[in-house]
Design a protein around this motif. Structure first.
Motif, short mmCIF file in Angstrom:
data_model
loop_
_atom_site.label_atom_id
_atom_site.label_comp_id
_atom_site.label_asym_id
_atom_site.label_seq_id
_atom_site.Cartn_x
_atom_site.Cartn_y
_atom_site.Cartn_z
N THR A 1 0.89 -1.34 -0.07
CA THR A 1 -0.07 0.04 0.01
C THR A 1 0.96 1.20 0.08
N GLY A 2 1.85 1.30 1.05
CA GLY A 2 2.54 2.42 0.94
C GLY A 2 2.00 3.60 1.67
N LEU A 3 2.88 4.59 2.22
CA LEU A 3 2.56 5.73 2.89
C LEU A 3 1.45 6.57 2.06
N LEU A 4 1.89 6.99 0.75
CA LEU A 4 1.11 7.85 0.00
C LEU A 4 -0.41 7.41 0.02
N ALA A 5 -0.45 6.20 -0.20
CA ALA A 5 -1.96 5.58 -0.66
C ALA A 5 -2.73 5.78 1.02
N TRP A 6 -1.92 5.39 1.89
CA TRP A 6 -2.65 5.50 3.29
C TRP A 6 -3.20 7.00 3.47
N LEU A 7 -2.42 7.79 3.02
CA LEU A 7 -2.74 9.44 3.23
C LEU A 7 -4.10 9.84 2.67
N VAL A 8 -4.63 8.61 1.66
CA VAL A 8 -5.77 9.16 0.86
C VAL A 8 -7.02 9.17 2.07
N PHE A 9 -6.83 8.22 3.12
CA PHE A 9 -7.87 7.99 4.01
C PHE A 9 -8.18 9.37 4.87
N PRO A 10 -7.02 9.96 5.63
CA PRO A 10 -7.50 11.20 6.31
C PRO A 10 -7.74 12.46 5.33
N VAL A 11 -7.59 12.59 4.22
CA VAL A 11 -7.94 13.35 3.30
C VAL A 11 -9.32 13.06 3.12
N GLN A 12 -9.69 11.96 2.61
CA GLN A 12 -11.20 11.52 2.58
C GLN A 12 -11.99 11.90 3.62
N PHE A 13 -11.72 11.69 4.86
CA PHE A 13 -12.26 12.06 5.98
C PHE A 13 -12.47 13.22 6.27
N ALA A 14 -11.32 14.10 5.89
CA ALA A 14 -11.75 15.65 6.31
C ALA A 14 -12.57 16.19 5.28
N VAL A 15 -12.58 15.53 3.57
CA VAL A 15 -13.65 16.42 2.97
C VAL A 15 -15.12 15.71 3.34
N GLY A 16 -15.06 14.35 3.91
CA GLY A 16 -16.38 13.91 4.39
C GLY A 16 -16.95 14.84 5.50
N PHE A 17 -15.90 14.95 6.52
CA PHE A 17 -16.55 16.00 7.49
C PHE A 17 -16.75 17.47 7.15
N TRP A 18 -16.22 17.88 6.16
CA TRP A 18 -16.40 19.06 5.39
C TRP A 18 -17.93 19.04 4.72
N LEU A 19 -18.25 18.11 4.35
CA LEU A 19 -19.66 17.80 3.80
C LEU A 19 -20.64 17.79 4.66
N THR A 20 -20.23 17.14 5.74
CA THR A 20 -21.35 17.00 6.94
C THR A 20 -21.44 18.40 7.52
N ARG A 21 -20.61 19.02 7.84
CA ARG A 21 -20.57 20.51 8.31
C ARG A 21 -21.51 21.28 7.40
N GLN A 22 -21.17 21.32 6.01
CA GLN A 22 -22.05 21.93 5.07
C GLN A 22 -23.47 21.64 5.11
N ALA A 23 -23.68 20.53 5.29
CA ALA A 23 -25.02 19.84 5.39
C ALA A 23 -25.68 20.48 6.55
N GLU A 24 -24.86 20.53 7.67
CA GLU A 24 -25.35 21.14 8.93
C GLU A 24 -25.79 22.59 8.83
N LEU A 25 -24.93 23.40 7.79
CA LEU A 25 -25.08 24.73 7.76
C LEU A 25 -26.19 25.16 6.76
N GLY A 26 -26.69 24.09 5.84
CA GLY A 26 -27.73 24.33 4.98
C GLY A 26 -26.99 24.64 3.54
#
Length: 231
Positions: free
Chosen positions: A86-111
């Protein structure tokens, strides 16, 4: 007969010392110990000389070839591991994906985002899968399950609201649903990207040693190209 020198035959440790002697040899006394012991001692000396002698060029060459084969097998064994590949670069996809998902969740909360619209969650998971499979060091089937599982687990921590009408709850539920259904889609991405990067992965394979070729007379030390054998 033994190669161990025993000073005191009455010592209690003599029996155990003799049992541990690797050169111990059964013999029948014929009345002349010198005649029996001398060949035994000469043989031990010759065996020790063989063990201590330097390897010939041909033996060193064969040993080097066997080491290359061993390194090749070890390299192939490592490439069978999906986690190492897998390697380090590929593992870094998951925290970036989580951050974007968290941002989407907050955007939904803000309308600012529709929590019932699956387009953004689908794009997030799809782009993450494509990026993940492009960044892995080498591709293994288990990485399909790894991607879907890690994505699902990470999305579980996006929102802790228990109110089903809460927009953040709805968006996090949508992301979890997409993550649950991502396995077959990730498998399709895997197959496509595996074909695309087939040439790159082939170049990264460890070079396989060729068949062993014993040293010829020309390769042996002390032989010059201009030498000729004469009778």
């Amino acid at each position: 007969m033994t190669s161990v020198i025993i000073q005191d035959l009455g010592d209690e440790s003599v029996a155990s010392v003799l049992r541990e002697d690797e050169d111990l040899e059964r013999a029948e006394f014929d009345g002349n110990i010198e005649r029996q012991f001398r060949p035994y001692l000469d043989r031990l000396v010759q065996e020790n000389e063989k063990k201590d002698r330097e390897l010939t060029e041909e033996e060193l060459d064969q040993l080097e070839y066997e080491m290359k084969l061993l390194e090749y097998e070890e390299a192939l064994q490592k490439r069978r591991s999906a986690f190492r590949g897998t390697g380090l670069l590929a593992w870094l996809v998951f925290p970036v994906q989580f951050a974007v998902g968290f941002w989407l969740t907050r955007q939904a909360e803000l309308g600012n985002a529709d929590p019932e619209q699956p387009l953004y969650p689908i794009l997030l998971v799809a782009l993450s899968a494509i990026l993940f499979f492009f960044l892995v060091k080498w591709m293994r089937w288990l990485q399909i399950i790894m991607f879907s599982l890690v994505t699902f687990i990470s999305f579980m921590f996006l929102d802790f609201s228990e109110i089903e009408t809460d927009p953040s709850y709805q968006m996090s539920s949508m992301l979890l649903a997409i993550a649950m259904l991502s396995l077959p889609v990730a498998a399709l991405f895997y197959l496509g990207i595996r074909y695309v990067r087939k040439g790159r992965d082939a170049k990264n394979l460890p070079p396989m040693p060729g068949p062993y070729q014993p040293l010829t007379e020309n390769d042996k030390p002390g032989f010059e190209s201009g030498d000729r054998l004469s009778t």
